[in-house]
Motif scaffolding. Structure first.
Motif, short mmCIF file in Angstrom:
data_model
loop_
_atom_site.label_atom_id
_atom_site.label_comp_id
_atom_site.label_asym_id
_atom_site.label_seq_id
_atom_site.Cartn_x
_atom_site.Cartn_y
_atom_site.Cartn_z
N ALA A 65 -2.40 8.19 1.37
CA ALA A 65 -2.47 7.73 2.76
C ALA A 65 -3.62 8.38 3.52
O ALA A 65 -3.99 9.53 3.27
CB ALA A 65 -1.16 8.03 3.48
N ARG A 66 -4.18 7.61 4.42
CA ARG A 66 -5.20 8.12 5.34
C ARG A 66 -4.75 7.82 6.76
O ARG A 66 -4.49 6.66 7.10
CB ARG A 66 -6.55 7.46 5.03
CG ARG A 66 -7.69 8.05 5.84
CD ARG A 66 -9.05 7.71 5.26
NE ARG A 66 -9.53 6.40 5.63
CZ ARG A 66 -9.63 5.36 4.82
NH1 ARG A 66 -9.21 5.47 3.56
NH2 ARG A 66 -10.12 4.21 5.23
N VAL A 67 -4.63 8.85 7.58
CA VAL A 67 -4.22 8.66 8.97
C VAL A 67 -5.40 8.09 9.74
O VAL A 67 -6.51 8.62 9.71
CB VAL A 67 -3.75 9.99 9.60
CG1 VAL A 67 -3.43 9.79 11.07
CG2 VAL A 67 -2.54 10.52 8.86
N SER A 68 -5.16 6.96 10.41
CA SER A 68 -6.22 6.27 11.16
C SER A 68 -6.04 6.51 12.65
O SER A 68 -4.95 6.28 13.20
CB SER A 68 -6.17 4.76 10.88
OG SER A 68 -7.00 4.05 11.78
N GLN A 69 -7.09 6.97 13.30
CA GLN A 69 -7.05 7.17 14.75
C GLN A 69 -7.18 5.86 15.52
O GLN A 69 -6.83 5.78 16.70
CB GLN A 69 -8.19 8.12 15.17
CG GLN A 69 -8.15 9.47 14.49
CD GLN A 69 -6.86 10.22 14.72
OE1 GLN A 69 -6.31 10.23 15.81
NE2 GLN A 69 -6.35 10.84 13.65
N GLU A 70 -7.67 4.81 14.84
CA GLU A 70 -7.86 3.52 15.49
C GLU A 70 -6.64 2.62 15.38
O GLU A 70 -6.43 1.73 16.21
CB GLU A 70 -9.07 2.80 14.86
CG GLU A 70 -10.39 3.52 15.04
CD GLU A 70 -10.80 3.59 16.50
OE1 GLU A 70 -10.60 2.60 17.21
OE2 GLU A 70 -11.28 4.65 16.92
N LEU A 71 -5.83 2.83 14.37
CA LEU A 71 -4.71 1.93 14.10
C LEU A 71 -3.72 1.83 15.26
O LEU A 71 -3.18 0.75 15.52
CB LEU A 71 -4.01 2.35 12.81
CG LEU A 71 -3.15 1.28 12.13
CD1 LEU A 71 -3.94 0.02 11.85
CD2 LEU A 71 -2.55 1.83 10.83
N PRO A 72 -3.41 2.92 16.01
CA PRO A 72 -2.48 2.79 17.13
C PRO A 72 -2.91 1.77 18.18
O PRO A 72 -2.07 1.14 18.82
CB PRO A 72 -2.43 4.21 17.71
CG PRO A 72 -2.74 5.10 16.55
CD PRO A 72 -3.76 4.33 15.75
N GLY A 93 -3.46 1.10 -4.13
CA GLY A 93 -2.85 2.42 -4.23
C GLY A 93 -3.12 3.31 -3.05
O GLY A 93 -2.66 4.46 -3.01
N GLN A 94 -3.84 2.80 -2.04
CA GLN A 94 -4.12 3.55 -0.83
C GLN A 94 -3.59 2.79 0.38
O GLN A 94 -3.23 1.61 0.29
CB GLN A 94 -5.62 3.80 -0.68
CG GLN A 94 -6.22 4.62 -1.81
CD GLN A 94 -7.68 4.92 -1.60
OE1 GLN A 94 -8.29 4.51 -0.61
NE2 GLN A 94 -8.26 5.67 -2.54
N CYS A 95 -3.53 3.47 1.52
CA CYS A 95 -3.06 2.81 2.74
C CYS A 95 -3.60 3.54 3.97
O CYS A 95 -4.03 4.70 3.88
CB CYS A 95 -1.54 2.76 2.78
SG CYS A 95 -0.74 4.37 3.00
N LEU A 96 -3.57 2.84 5.09
CA LEU A 96 -3.87 3.42 6.40
C LEU A 96 -2.56 3.47 7.18
O LEU A 96 -1.76 2.54 7.12
CB LEU A 96 -4.87 2.57 7.17
CG LEU A 96 -6.24 2.30 6.56
CD1 LEU A 96 -7.03 1.36 7.46
CD2 LEU A 96 -6.99 3.61 6.37
N LEU A 97 -2.37 4.54 7.94
CA LEU A 97 -1.20 4.61 8.81
C LEU A 97 -1.54 5.41 10.06
O LEU A 97 -2.57 6.09 10.12
CB LEU A 97 0.02 5.19 8.07
CG LEU A 97 -0.09 6.51 7.30
CD1 LEU A 97 -0.23 7.72 8.22
CD2 LEU A 97 1.14 6.69 6.43
N ALA A 98 -0.64 5.31 11.05
CA ALA A 98 -0.86 6.01 12.31
C ALA A 98 0.09 7.19 12.50
O ALA A 98 -0.14 8.04 13.35
CB ALA A 98 -0.69 5.02 13.48
N ASN A 99 1.17 7.22 11.71
CA ASN A 99 2.24 8.19 11.94
C ASN A 99 2.36 9.14 10.75
O ASN A 99 2.96 8.79 9.74
CB ASN A 99 3.56 7.45 12.17
CG ASN A 99 4.70 8.38 12.50
OD1 ASN A 99 4.51 9.58 12.66
ND2 ASN A 99 5.90 7.83 12.60
#
Length: 304
Positions: A160-167, A136-142
């Motif tokens: 959602a959690r914005v990830s600074q590393e994912l890009p 039910g959760q996710c990581l994204l960059a945008n």
């Protein structure tokens, strides 16, 4: 022994039907899947057969087909081929999104399996370690993909959690997996921004239930109309999916003397020249435009 090692990324540009050969559910013609993850996969034998079939059309030397891929059935000359394709495993799946049209979805297991494959051929991608992602959760960059603080994929809502590393991961993957050139610039850029990491459980659900399932009818040759009871359903992997497979090469082994054999380096070079950045057709339904994938080869250093 295989002396040269590489990975081949396969990016779908049309629906792809690599058939499983058996059906145990409501879909008559399902695609191939791994038993333990249920992720879509391509059998290595199917990839090799497709490359062999298209070799000459792609510009390869017809005289080298037997020595590279092995002799035809019934040939008086028996020897092993010098090229091996492993099974292709899923890296990314396109999932419909309320914002942005679709996202490139993956999960920690899919990313770590791709990292492992690249590491085994001595390519060490500088991908950040992914944290655990709960169901039910996710990581994204945008952040532009979000509605409020939620991401909506198909009929599901994710915290959602914005990830600074994912890009960093997305940019490296886009540069390795997609061909160069203007035709793929949009998709490279979209992958860099619209990569989403789901939990293994949620990604497995989409792997099974977010594919293309199409109804077909069987036509009677005499009447030209649909046969009674001739309705059947065929599953396809959707376009914009990404898989990766190992590619191995050895010296040719025709038994015609050392002077007539190709070293492993030459074998790998031939395969890369012929298929890298080229359009291949895998699986069934070729006459309806199915099975079109673009190959991108990433080589590892030499192995003695």
């Amino acid at each position: 022994m295989f002396e040269q090692h590489a990975a081949v990324f396969l990016y779908a540009v049309s629906p792809v039907h690599m058939g499983a050969g058996q059906a145990i559910g409501v879909i008559d013609n399902p695609i191939q899947r791994e038993r333990h993850t249920r992720h879509p996969c391509f059998a290595g034998s199917g990839i090799k057969g497709a490359v062999r079939h298209a070799w000459e059309a792609l510009g390869g030397d017809q005289a080298h087909i037997g020595r590279l891929f092995g002799p035809e059935s019934g040939s008086p000359s028996l020897h092993a081929g010098a090229v091996s394709f492993g099974d292709a495993q899923t890296v990314l799946l396109p999932i419909r999104s309320i914002k942005g049209g679709y996202v490139y979805a993956t999960c920690p297991t899919a990313i770590e399996r791709a990292r492992r494959l690249l590491t085994l051929i001595n390519i060490k991608p500088q991908w950040p370690a992914l944290p655990a992602v709960a169901e039910g959760q996710c990581l994204l960059a945008n952040p532009a993909l979000l509605s409020g603080e939620k991401l909506h994929l198909e009929a599901f809502e994710y915290t959602a959690r914005v990830s600074q590393e994912l890009p960093k991961l997305a940019e490296d993957l886009a540069s390795r997996a997609l061909p160069d050139g203007e035709a793929y610039a949009f998709f490279r850029d979209k992958l860099k921004t619209d990569l989403v990491v789901l939990s293994d459980t949620d990604f497995a659900y989409f792997s099974e239930h977010a594919t293309l399932v199409e109804p077909h009818v069987r036509i009677n040759d005499k009447t030209g109309t649909a046969d009674d009871g001739g309705l059947f359903y065929t599953e396809n992997l959707p376009p914009e999916s990404l898989l990766v497979a190992p590619l191995l090469a050895s010296q040719t082994r025709t038994g015609n003397g050392k002077d007539n054999e190709l070293p492993a380096e030459a074998v790998m070079a031939q395969v890369k020249t012929v298929i890298d950045g080229k359009l291949l057709q895998l699986g069934g339904d070729a006459t309806t435009g199915r099975g079109l994938v673009v190959a991108k080869i990433v080589e590892g250093p030499n192995h003695g």
